[in-house]
Design an enzyme around this catalytic site. Structure first.
Site, PDB file in Angstrom:
ATOM      1  N   ASP A 102     -23.729 -36.522  -1.526  1.00 11.99           N
ATOM      2  CA  ASP A 102     -24.196 -37.563  -0.611  1.00 11.99           C
ATOM      3  C   ASP A 102     -25.379 -37.145   0.243  1.00 11.99           C
ATOM      4  O   ASP A 102     -25.694 -35.964   0.370  1.00 11.99           O
ATOM      5  CB  ASP A 102     -23.068 -37.916   0.358  1.00 11.99           C
ATOM      6  CG  ASP A 102     -22.854 -36.800   1.384  1.00 11.99           C
ATOM      7  OD1 ASP A 102     -22.673 -35.638   0.970  1.00 11.99           O
ATOM      8  OD2 ASP A 102     -22.908 -37.081   2.587  1.00 11.99           O
ATOM      9  N   GLY A 126     -17.409 -34.030  -1.940  1.00 10.14           N
ATOM     10  CA  GLY A 126     -18.427 -34.008  -3.002  1.00 10.14           C
ATOM     11  C   GLY A 126     -17.932 -33.832  -4.421  1.00 10.14           C
ATOM     12  O   GLY A 126     -18.568 -34.289  -5.362  1.00 10.14           O
ATOM     13  N   GLU A 162     -15.923 -26.919  -6.873  1.00 16.63           N
ATOM     14  CA  GLU A 162     -16.953 -27.330  -5.912  1.00 16.63           C
ATOM     15  C   GLU A 162     -17.997 -28.185  -6.615  1.00 16.63           C
ATOM     16  O   GLU A 162     -18.182 -28.073  -7.828  1.00 16.63           O
ATOM     17  CB  GLU A 162     -17.644 -26.079  -5.346  1.00 16.63           C
ATOM     18  CG  GLU A 162     -17.386 -25.793  -3.898  1.00 16.63           C
ATOM     19  CD  GLU A 162     -17.949 -26.829  -2.927  1.00 16.63           C
ATOM     20  OE1 GLU A 162     -18.077 -28.025  -3.261  1.00 16.63           O
ATOM     21  OE2 GLU A 162     -18.243 -26.428  -1.805  1.00 16.63           O
ATOM     22  N   ASP A 163     -18.676 -29.017  -5.855  1.00 11.82           N
ATOM     23  CA  ASP A 163     -19.795 -29.767  -6.410  1.00 11.82           C
ATOM     24  C   ASP A 163     -21.034 -28.892  -6.511  1.00 11.82           C
ATOM     25  O   ASP A 163     -21.701 -28.842  -7.540  1.00 11.82           O
ATOM     26  CB  ASP A 163     -20.083 -31.032  -5.576  1.00 11.82           C
ATOM     27  CG  ASP A 163     -20.174 -30.746  -4.074  1.00 11.82           C
ATOM     28  OD1 ASP A 163     -20.019 -29.574  -3.650  1.00 11.82           O
ATOM     29  OD2 ASP A 163     -20.397 -31.700  -3.308  1.00 11.82           O
ATOM     30  N   LYS A 195     -27.265 -22.918  -6.356  1.00  5.86           N
ATOM     31  CA  LYS A 195     -28.644 -22.576  -5.977  1.00  5.86           C
ATOM     32  C   LYS A 195     -28.720 -21.076  -5.749  1.00  5.86           C
ATOM     33  O   LYS A 195     -28.645 -20.611  -4.606  1.00  5.86           O
ATOM     34  CB  LYS A 195     -29.043 -23.322  -4.707  1.00  5.86           C
ATOM     35  CG  LYS A 195     -28.972 -24.826  -4.785  1.00  5.86           C
ATOM     36  CD  LYS A 195     -29.360 -25.462  -3.451  1.00  5.86           C
ATOM     37  CE  LYS A 195     -29.043 -26.930  -3.397  1.00  5.86           C
ATOM     38  NZ  LYS A 195     -29.228 -27.496  -2.038  1.00  5.86           N
ATOM     39  N   ASP A 240     -24.570 -23.711  -2.227  1.00  4.42           N
ATOM     40  CA  ASP A 240     -25.910 -23.554  -1.651  1.00  4.42           C
ATOM     41  C   ASP A 240     -25.989 -22.174  -0.991  1.00  4.42           C
ATOM     42  O   ASP A 240     -26.293 -21.182  -1.646  1.00  4.42           O
ATOM     43  CB  ASP A 240     -26.126 -24.712  -0.669  1.00  4.42           C
ATOM     44  CG  ASP A 240     -27.524 -24.739  -0.081  1.00  4.42           C
ATOM     45  OD1 ASP A 240     -28.443 -24.189  -0.686  1.00  4.42           O
ATOM     46  OD2 ASP A 240     -27.698 -25.331   0.996  1.00  4.42           O
ATOM     47  N   GLY A 291     -23.370 -20.634  -0.046  1.00  6.45           N
ATOM     48  CA  GLY A 291     -22.157 -19.972  -0.490  1.00  6.45           C
ATOM     49  C   GLY A 291     -21.140 -19.792   0.638  1.00  6.45           C
ATOM     50  O   GLY A 291     -20.021 -19.335   0.389  1.00  6.45           O
ATOM     51  N   THR A 321     -19.454 -22.014   2.401  1.00  5.27           N
ATOM     52  CA  THR A 321     -18.286 -22.892   2.297  1.00  5.27           C
ATOM     53  C   THR A 321     -17.282 -22.331   1.301  1.00  5.27           C
ATOM     54  O   THR A 321     -16.093 -22.174   1.616  1.00  5.27           O
ATOM     55  CB  THR A 321     -18.715 -24.309   1.826  1.00  5.27           C
ATOM     56  OG1 THR A 321     -19.712 -24.786   2.704  1.00  5.27           O
ATOM     57  CG2 THR A 321     -17.534 -25.256   1.810  1.00  5.27           C
TER      58      THR A 321
END
Ligand code: 5GP
Ligand code: MG
Length: 180
Positions: A164, A50, A104-105, A136, A108, A110, A112
């Protein structure tokens, strides 16, 4: 393009390429301030897939010297975070004694980035900071401390600018959000 369709879903334009450029500019100014006087080696580690569009724009706005490497993690299935993180490809060079900036892209839950920060810290870098284009905060409740955040968004699913839906939509020059 205001509306795009992928699979049976409709997405509307949320951030234009002009707005994204402004966000990336502001992030780069922040990062430049923090690293301009650093003497030791710096490595930017982009999290694939991403972040590849974001990182390519970001690196051209940074005014200090650094290397670029990538790691590949996987957690998402369709539009839902699975919470199961796989490091599919780890950083292929030694990061010991170097300053690491993880790119990071989007953050969400967190999970990852947290998993990856821990992985990086085990390898004795000099420092580790994190940068994400989008975050987010309502999903991760600010439990994860990100050093550089481009824009905080509400918990909605977005695509484009590298992001994606089931592998598609990464080439869109704006960010689009799911119309529900
Ligand atoms: P987390 O582990 O923070 O829940 O999720 C992080 C990863 O899931 C991100 O690196 C990104 O690849 C993917 N992800 C999270 N939110 C979104 C979203 O709104 N759209 C897309 N396309 N991917 C997302
Ligand atoms: Mg990602």
């Amino acid at each position: 393009m205001e509306i795009v369709n992928y699979f049976d879903k409709t997405f509307e334009l949320f951030l234009s390429s002009y707005q994204l450029d402004e966000i990336v500019k502001t992030l780069a100014e922040d990062i430049n301030k923090q690293y301009e006087n650093v003497q030791e080696d710096i490595i930017l580690v982009g999290i694939l897939n991403g972040s590849f569009v974001f990182i390519s724009d970001l690196v051209r706005k940074l005014s200090f010297e650094f290397e670029v490497e990538f790691a590949k993690l996987k957690s998402y299935d369709g539009t839902e975070s699975t919470g199961d993180i796989d490091i599919v490809l780890d950083v292929p060079v030694s990061i010991e004694g170097k300053h690491i900036i993880i790119i990071e892209d989007i953050v969400d839950t967190g999970l990852t980035i947290e998993e990856f920060i821990n992985n990086v810290k085990r390898k004795n870098p000099l420092s580790v900071k994190t940068c994400t284009l989008l975050s987010k905060p309502e999903v991760h409740n600010d439990i994860i401390d990100i050093d550089f955040v481009g824009l905080e968004i509400s918990p909605e699913f977005v695509i484009g600018y590298g992001l994606d839906i089931n592998g598609l939509g990464r080439q869109l020059s704006g960010v689009y959000r799911l119309v529900t």
